[in-house]
Design an enzyme around this catalytic site. Sequence first.
Site, mmCIF file in Angstrom:
data_model
loop_
_atom_site.group_PDB
_atom_site.id
_atom_site.type_symbol
_atom_site.label_atom_id
_atom_site.label_comp_id
_atom_site.label_asym_id
_atom_site.label_seq_id
_atom_site.Cartn_x
_atom_site.Cartn_y
_atom_site.Cartn_z
ATOM 1 N N ASP A 1 50.869 35.625 25.749
ATOM 2 C CA ASP A 1 51.610 34.570 25.047
ATOM 3 C C ASP A 1 53.086 34.936 25.276
ATOM 4 O OD1 ASP A 1 51.088 32.193 23.009
ATOM 5 O OD2 ASP A 1 52.776 33.278 22.179
ATOM 6 N N LYS B 1 44.490 35.573 17.269
ATOM 7 C CA LYS B 1 45.838 35.756 17.826
ATOM 8 C C LYS B 1 46.350 37.108 17.384
ATOM 9 C CE LYS B 1 48.926 33.412 20.225
ATOM 10 N NZ LYS B 1 48.714 32.305 21.185
HETATM 11 P P1 NDP Z 1 57.122 33.326 28.074
HETATM 12 O O1 NDP Z 1 57.420 34.583 27.355
HETATM 13 O O2 NDP Z 1 56.680 33.382 29.493
HETATM 14 O O3 NDP Z 1 58.383 32.341 28.023
HETATM 15 C C1 NDP Z 1 58.901 31.925 26.809
HETATM 16 C C2 NDP Z 1 60.142 31.090 27.070
HETATM 17 O O4 NDP Z 1 60.539 30.463 25.869
HETATM 18 C C3 NDP Z 1 61.338 31.911 27.538
HETATM 19 O O5 NDP Z 1 62.137 31.119 28.377
HETATM 20 C C4 NDP Z 1 62.031 32.227 26.222
HETATM 21 O O6 NDP Z 1 63.424 32.485 26.339
HETATM 22 C C5 NDP Z 1 61.816 30.955 25.442
HETATM 23 N N1 NDP Z 1 61.775 31.258 24.007
HETATM 24 C C6 NDP Z 1 60.868 32.033 23.362
HETATM 25 N N2 NDP Z 1 61.164 32.125 22.067
HETATM 26 C C7 NDP Z 1 62.291 31.408 21.892
HETATM 27 C C8 NDP Z 1 63.080 31.128 20.763
HETATM 28 N N3 NDP Z 1 62.764 31.605 19.551
HETATM 29 N N4 NDP Z 1 64.168 30.336 20.953
HETATM 30 C C9 NDP Z 1 64.486 29.850 22.173
HETATM 31 N N5 NDP Z 1 63.768 30.098 23.283
HETATM 32 C C10 NDP Z 1 62.689 30.855 23.137
HETATM 33 O O7 NDP Z 1 56.045 32.573 27.171
HETATM 34 P P2 NDP Z 1 55.025 31.407 27.569
HETATM 35 O O8 NDP Z 1 55.640 30.516 28.589
HETATM 36 O O9 NDP Z 1 53.722 32.033 27.848
HETATM 37 O O10 NDP Z 1 54.877 30.648 26.175
HETATM 38 C C11 NDP Z 1 55.703 29.537 25.822
HETATM 39 C C12 NDP Z 1 55.018 28.721 24.735
HETATM 40 O O11 NDP Z 1 53.750 28.266 25.210
HETATM 41 C C13 NDP Z 1 54.702 29.489 23.438
HETATM 42 O O12 NDP Z 1 54.824 28.596 22.357
HETATM 43 C C14 NDP Z 1 53.241 29.883 23.613
HETATM 44 O O13 NDP Z 1 52.603 30.092 22.364
HETATM 45 C C15 NDP Z 1 52.706 28.644 24.315
HETATM 46 N N6 NDP Z 1 51.468 28.811 25.049
HETATM 47 C C16 NDP Z 1 51.338 29.754 26.029
HETATM 48 C C17 NDP Z 1 50.159 29.873 26.739
HETATM 49 C C18 NDP Z 1 49.994 30.834 27.859
HETATM 50 O O14 NDP Z 1 48.932 30.812 28.485
HETATM 51 N N7 NDP Z 1 50.963 31.644 28.185
HETATM 52 C C19 NDP Z 1 48.998 29.033 26.408
HETATM 53 C C20 NDP Z 1 49.264 28.020 25.412
HETATM 54 C C21 NDP Z 1 50.457 27.936 24.758
HETATM 55 P P3 NDP Z 1 63.967 33.994 26.211
HETATM 56 O O15 NDP Z 1 63.428 34.695 27.423
HETATM 57 O O16 NDP Z 1 65.437 33.867 26.175
HETATM 58 O O17 NDP Z 1 63.384 34.539 24.933
HETATM 59 O O1 2IT Z 2 48.221 29.826 22.816
HETATM 60 C C1 2IT Z 2 47.353 30.023 23.684
HETATM 61 O O2 2IT Z 2 46.406 29.258 23.839
HETATM 62 C C2 2IT Z 2 47.506 31.208 24.549
HETATM 63 N N1 2IT Z 2 48.488 31.917 24.420
HETATM 64 C C3 2IT Z 2 46.444 31.550 25.548
HETATM 65 C C4 2IT Z 2 45.297 32.264 24.903
HETATM 66 C C5 2IT Z 2 44.239 32.790 25.836
HETATM 67 O O3 2IT Z 2 43.348 33.460 25.316
HETATM 68 O O4 2IT Z 2 44.296 32.545 27.042
#
Ligand code: NDP
Ligand code: 2IT
Length: 466
Positions: free
Chosen positions: A187, A147
């Site tokens: 992420d 990561k």
């Molecule tokens: P994005 O940046 O697309 O979206 C994140 C969302 O969560 C936004 O709406 C953001 O609001 C909100 N958010 C982030 N941090 C905070 C915080 N500290 N407090 C309140 N709201 C918060 O990210 P993703 O959708 O890609 O990721 C979301 C979650 O999913 C994370 O935990 C990530 O690790 C996990 N994840 C993502 C994967 C991927 O493929 N993208 C894979 C597996 C897990 P704001 O814009 O206001 O900050």
């Molecule tokens: O938390 C996760 O699994 C991710 N943000 C996706 C990682 C990846 O390599 O696609």
Amino acid sequence: MQVKETKKKRKLIEKEGGEKIMDAKVKQFMEGVIKRNPGESEFHQAVQEVAESVMPFIDANPKYKKAKILERIAEPERVIMFRVPWKTDKGEVEVNRGFRIEMNSAIGPYKGGLRFHPTVYLGILKFLAFEQVFKNSLTTLPMGGGKGGSDFDPKGKSDNEVMSFCQSFMTELSRHIGPDTDVPAGDIGVGGREIGFMFGQYKRIRNEFTGILTGKGLNWGGSLIRPEATGYGCVYFVEAMLNHLGDSLNGKVCTVSGAGNVAQYTVEKVNQLGGKCVTLSDSGGYIYDKDGIDANKLAFVMKLKNIKRGRIKEYADKYGCKYVANKRPWDVKCDVAFPSATQNEINKEDAKALVKNGCIAIGEGANMPTTPDGVEVFQKAKICYGPGKAANAGGVATSGLEMSQNSLRLSWSREEVDKRLHNIMLDIHAQCVKYGTSGEHVDYVKGANIGGFVKVADSMLDQGIV
Ligand code: NDP
Ligand code: 2IT
């Protein structure tokens, strides 16, 4: 009668004694981890949860203990920290910190996302890299865990500033990654735009068009379904948990937190399976739309968040629904909850409110969104609790499928990738059932931790003391 009761009592005392010994072993192990990694509370939390699940398993299989597998698995193979200087549109110099944690390469090249968020520090990225090791193992694909990211905040920055930052970040990161070494992805704060800027800079420095990142654009090596994969996969996992109990998502009311990549495609798939999502959130607060976020409203959210980069409050302004500032949506009555924003966003009180309101399943789209005492509430209530490393593994699994397509220099159809993703989520569910079932109940935390651990631990044994 009395003999029977005495036997029962003795068994209970033995069980309690065994649990006490196990608690003491976990405590002793954690004291070492905390001492070696001071101040990294999120990392401690993630390691403790895995240690609690696998310690009895290790005890029953002394080969792991002898080779100090747990101690080695909790130590990153490599930690890279670097300076990221860049210039704002006004010509001011800014300095951020960049990181890449190369946690474990026992079963494949390091693989895991990059997070750009002001809260990023070593403890958060080490927790995420640690989780990634087990998650990637569960996917059945050959990927190690890593990561990275930066404390850079993309919010409020121009496209030009984001590009300037990404180019500087990749200038250093490019020395450490490669298609057979380490393959980052997105992420929080890193989506298609950032991946594009970083891919462009890598190519320029190295003069190589190779699959060094996943989540790429479709015209330049990306995979269909990768943007959808985490949300879709999480919904497939929850559907599998409910099917296991003879139930389904059809007709279920769901709450979702976040409004980014994972949240958006969670809503899309829940709608397709006949459920109804009533909330979304961002760091400003949450919206509650009791009529449900249908396809048209979701299209509005996608434009708002992915192009305009606006706030979720604008949804409430447009559709005239409720907006609650500075709160998360866990007191809204639901059947299923999908925490899809960030770590520790469901605490003990939130978990109690969810259970009290009749919630029967949790699908963690986010990584470690529930605090340990919140997890305890779900476990005690015996609801279907799908932890992040199992439930959100669809994203990285589809990254693995993107890597396969890059190696083959071929692109699979949408249907092909979606089918593979669905099968992988069913496989992960089956592994959780295999290692987590006791009596009628499936403990998905135990199942995911042991299931993920075994493959990595056995590979480490095969490869000697490295
Ligand atoms: P994005 O940046 O697309 O979206 C994140 C969302 O969560 C936004 O709406 C953001 O609001 C909100 N958010 C982030 N941090 C905070 C915080 N500290 N407090 C309140 N709201 C918060 O990210 P993703 O959708 O890609 O990721 C979301 C979650 O999913 C994370 O935990 C990530 O690790 C996990 N994840 C993502 C994967 C991927 O493929 N993208 C894979 C597996 C897990 P704001 O814009 O206001 O900050
Ligand atoms: O938390 C996760 O699994 C991710 N943000 C996706 C990682 C990846 O390599 O696609």
